[in-house]
Design a protein around this motif. Structure first.
Motif, PDB file in Angstrom:
ATOM      1  N   SER A  41       2.590  55.261  -8.683  1.00 33.20           N
ATOM      2  CA  SER A  41       2.042  54.221  -7.812  1.00 33.20           C
ATOM      3  C   SER A  41       0.647  53.810  -8.286  1.00 33.20           C
ATOM      4  O   SER A  41       0.293  52.628  -8.283  1.00 33.20           O
ATOM      5  N   GLY A  42      -0.147  54.797  -8.723  1.00 31.97           N
ATOM      6  CA  GLY A  42      -1.459  54.490  -9.275  1.00 31.97           C
ATOM      7  C   GLY A  42      -1.371  53.687 -10.552  1.00 31.97           C
ATOM      8  O   GLY A  42      -2.159  52.765 -10.787  1.00 31.97           O
ATOM      9  N   LEU A  43      -0.396  54.022 -11.398  1.00 32.86           N
ATOM     10  CA  LEU A  43      -0.182  53.261 -12.628  1.00 32.86           C
ATOM     11  C   LEU A  43       0.196  51.818 -12.303  1.00 32.86           C
ATOM     12  O   LEU A  43      -0.296  50.877 -12.949  1.00 32.86           O
ATOM     13  N   ALA A  44       1.066  51.651 -11.297  1.00 31.75           N
ATOM     14  CA  ALA A  44       1.461  50.298 -10.897  1.00 31.75           C
ATOM     15  C   ALA A  44       0.261  49.505 -10.398  1.00 31.75           C
ATOM     16  O   ALA A  44       0.107  48.319 -10.718  1.00 31.75           O
ATOM     17  N   LEU A  45      -0.599  50.167  -9.623  1.00 35.95           N
ATOM     18  CA  LEU A  45      -1.812  49.506  -9.143  1.00 35.95           C
ATOM     19  C   LEU A  45      -2.680  49.053 -10.313  1.00 35.95           C
ATOM     20  O   LEU A  45      -3.184  47.924 -10.334  1.00 35.95           O
ATOM     21  N   ALA A  46      -2.876  49.950 -11.282  1.00 38.34           N
ATOM     22  CA  ALA A  46      -3.749  49.637 -12.411  1.00 38.34           C
ATOM     23  C   ALA A  46      -3.231  48.460 -13.225  1.00 38.34           C
ATOM     24  O   ALA A  46      -3.987  47.536 -13.565  1.00 38.34           O
ATOM     25  N   ILE A  47      -1.946  48.493 -13.537  1.00 38.03           N
ATOM     26  CA  ILE A  47      -1.369  47.402 -14.333  1.00 38.03           C
ATOM     27  C   ILE A  47      -1.478  46.080 -13.583  1.00 38.03           C
ATOM     28  O   ILE A  47      -1.841  45.044 -14.156  1.00 38.03           O
ATOM     29  N   ASN A  48      -1.173  46.114 -12.293  1.00 41.58           N
ATOM     30  CA  ASN A  48      -1.246  44.907 -11.475  1.00 41.58           C
ATOM     31  C   ASN A  48      -2.671  44.360 -11.414  1.00 41.58           C
ATOM     32  O   ASN A  48      -2.900  43.152 -11.555  1.00 41.58           O
ATOM     33  N   SER A  85      -9.759  49.099 -19.904  1.00 41.21           N
ATOM     34  CA  SER A  85      -8.383  49.202 -19.405  1.00 41.21           C
ATOM     35  C   SER A  85      -7.914  50.653 -19.372  1.00 41.21           C
ATOM     36  O   SER A  85      -7.271  51.089 -18.404  1.00 41.21           O
ATOM     37  N   THR A  86      -8.253  51.409 -20.411  1.00 41.80           N
ATOM     38  CA  THR A  86      -7.846  52.812 -20.470  1.00 41.80           C
ATOM     39  C   THR A  86      -8.486  53.613 -19.349  1.00 41.80           C
ATOM     40  O   THR A  86      -7.817  54.400 -18.663  1.00 41.80           O
ATOM     41  N   LEU A 122     -19.576  53.711  -8.925  1.00 39.75           N
ATOM     42  CA  LEU A 122     -18.671  54.211  -9.955  1.00 39.75           C
ATOM     43  C   LEU A 122     -18.560  53.218 -11.100  1.00 39.75           C
ATOM     44  O   LEU A 122     -18.573  53.602 -12.277  1.00 39.75           O
ATOM     45  N   SER A 123     -18.455  51.936 -10.759  1.00 40.38           N
ATOM     46  CA  SER A 123     -18.370  50.898 -11.780  1.00 40.38           C
ATOM     47  C   SER A 123     -19.647  50.822 -12.609  1.00 40.38           C
ATOM     48  O   SER A 123     -19.607  50.593 -13.825  1.00 40.38           O
ATOM     49  N   ALA A 124     -20.782  51.008 -11.929  1.00 42.02           N
ATOM     50  CA  ALA A 124     -22.062  50.977 -12.648  1.00 42.02           C
ATOM     51  C   ALA A 124     -22.198  52.187 -13.569  1.00 42.02           C
ATOM     52  O   ALA A 124     -22.762  52.091 -14.663  1.00 42.02           O
ATOM     53  N   LEU A 125     -21.660  53.320 -13.125  1.00 45.90           N
ATOM     54  CA  LEU A 125     -21.738  54.534 -13.930  1.00 45.90           C
ATOM     55  C   LEU A 125     -20.882  54.413 -15.176  1.00 45.90           C
ATOM     56  O   LEU A 125     -21.316  54.746 -16.286  1.00 45.90           O
ATOM     57  N   LEU A 126     -19.643  53.911 -14.991  1.00 43.77           N
ATOM     58  CA  LEU A 126     -18.728  53.733 -16.115  1.00 43.77           C
ATOM     59  C   LEU A 126     -17.699  52.680 -15.730  1.00 43.77           C
ATOM     60  O   LEU A 126     -16.849  52.936 -14.868  1.00 43.77           O
ATOM     61  N   PRO A 127     -17.785  51.492 -16.306  1.00 45.33           N
ATOM     62  CA  PRO A 127     -16.837  50.435 -15.947  1.00 45.33           C
ATOM     63  C   PRO A 127     -15.383  50.881 -16.067  1.00 45.33           C
ATOM     64  O   PRO A 127     -14.984  51.436 -17.091  1.00 45.33           O
ATOM     65  N   GLY A 128     -14.639  50.657 -15.018  1.00 48.42           N
ATOM     66  CA  GLY A 128     -13.252  51.094 -14.960  1.00 48.42           C
ATOM     67  C   GLY A 128     -13.063  52.289 -14.049  1.00 48.42           C
ATOM     68  O   GLY A 128     -11.967  52.537 -13.533  1.00 48.42           O
ATOM     69  N   LEU A 129     -14.149  53.016 -13.815  1.00 47.28           N
ATOM     70  CA  LEU A 129     -14.079  54.207 -12.989  1.00 47.28           C
ATOM     71  C   LEU A 129     -13.871  53.857 -11.513  1.00 47.28           C
ATOM     72  O   LEU A 129     -13.491  54.714 -10.724  1.00 47.28           O
ATOM     73  N   GLN A 130     -14.107  52.603 -11.156  1.00 47.42           N
ATOM     74  CA  GLN A 130     -13.929  52.178  -9.762  1.00 47.42           C
ATOM     75  C   GLN A 130     -12.484  52.315  -9.284  1.00 47.42           C
ATOM     76  O   GLN A 130     -12.217  52.334  -8.087  1.00 47.42           O
ATOM     77  N   SER A 169      -8.110  56.415 -14.288  1.00 42.63           N
ATOM     78  CA  SER A 169      -8.746  56.628 -12.985  1.00 42.63           C
ATOM     79  C   SER A 169      -7.778  56.340 -11.841  1.00 42.63           C
ATOM     80  O   SER A 169      -7.729  57.075 -10.848  1.00 42.63           O
ATOM     81  N   ALA A 170      -6.998  55.269 -11.971  1.00 41.98           N
ATOM     82  CA  ALA A 170      -6.033  54.923 -10.925  1.00 41.98           C
ATOM     83  C   ALA A 170      -4.947  55.982 -10.805  1.00 41.98           C
ATOM     84  O   ALA A 170      -4.518  56.318  -9.694  1.00 41.98           O
ATOM     85  N   ILE A 171      -4.507  56.517 -11.927  1.00 43.97           N
ATOM     86  CA  ILE A 171      -3.473  57.555 -11.899  1.00 43.97           C
ATOM     87  C   ILE A 171      -4.011  58.825 -11.240  1.00 43.97           C
ATOM     88  O   ILE A 171      -3.340  59.449 -10.399  1.00 43.97           O
TER      89      ILE A 171
END
Length: 228
Positions: A152-159, A173-174, A63-71, A179-181
């Protein structure tokens, strides 16, 4: 006079002995059975976290290789414990308790993040806990579960962006946050809600409000069918 009975979950006297009556009179009070079941759910979730620590790597790398951040799409696999525990126990602090204890189990078994696992569990659990608190611990439906998973996903992403990806480009970052949300909504919101509904339909949650609601739905179904 009203008969006095003892609630077997708390050894406390109640007027009717009906757990539903106890919940109405003390909606925020934890019973012994709440602590036991929350602990079982949290520990079981923590063991699933341990498996996800290993299984997520072959998924996140492509996922990261496909689009960084998608992991961050795999992040929901570490978020469901809080929402699951809260949907079953329905008490203040249940989401935080479930997520944090699950993180403790994951850290004790061993993973690549060490003590920061506890910090992540705390932050992610607080994300879900805030949502249930906003609704005064009185709304446990699908929309609230999805919102709790999303926050909870937003909290994970920010952290994660602060700890692991400081100074990241805005595009990364976006994508990571979105993706986390999305992952939180699906894996930490929808999935726990479906699991609780399934458990409740079997009668396994008969001592909890979720189980009583399931019985109510079952008893209402024949009446609705007859009315048609």
């Amino acid at each position: 006079m009203t008969a006095q009975h003892t609630d077997p979950a708390t050894d406390a006297p109640t007027e009717t002995g009906d757990p539903a009556d106890a919940d109405r009179r003390s909606p925020y009070r934890w019973r012994v059975i709440d602590v036991v079941v929350a602990s079982v759910l949290a520990v079981a979730s923590g063991l699933i976290f341990v498996l996800w620590n290993i299984a997520s790597n072959p998924i996140s790398a492509p996922l990261s290789a496909l689009l960084p951040g998608l992991q961050a799409l795999v992040g929901g696999g570490w978020l469901f414990a809080g929402v699951l525990t809260a949907l079953v126990v329905r008490k203040p602090g249940a989401a935080l308790f479930g997520e944090l204890i699950a993180a403790v189990v994951s850290a004790l078994v061993g993973n690549q993040w060490g003590v920061l696992t506890l910090e992540s569990g705390l932050v992610q659990g607080l994300g879900a806990e805030i949502v249930f608190a906003v609704f005064l611990y009185r709304r446990w439906n699908l929309p609230v579960a999805l919102l709790a998973g999303a926050v909870s996903g937003l909290a994970l992403a920010i952290n994660d962006l602060i700890l692991w990806y400081p100074g990241s480009a805005s595009a990364f970052s976006t994508i990571y946050v979105v993706s986390a949300i999305v992952s939180g909504v699906l894996l930490a919101g929808l999935l726990p809600w479906a699991v609780v509904r399934g458990l409740a339909s079997t009668g396994a949650l008969s001592r909890f409000a979720a189980g009583r609601e399931a019985r109510g739905r079952k008893s209402a179904a024949p009446r609705e069918a007859a009315a048609r």
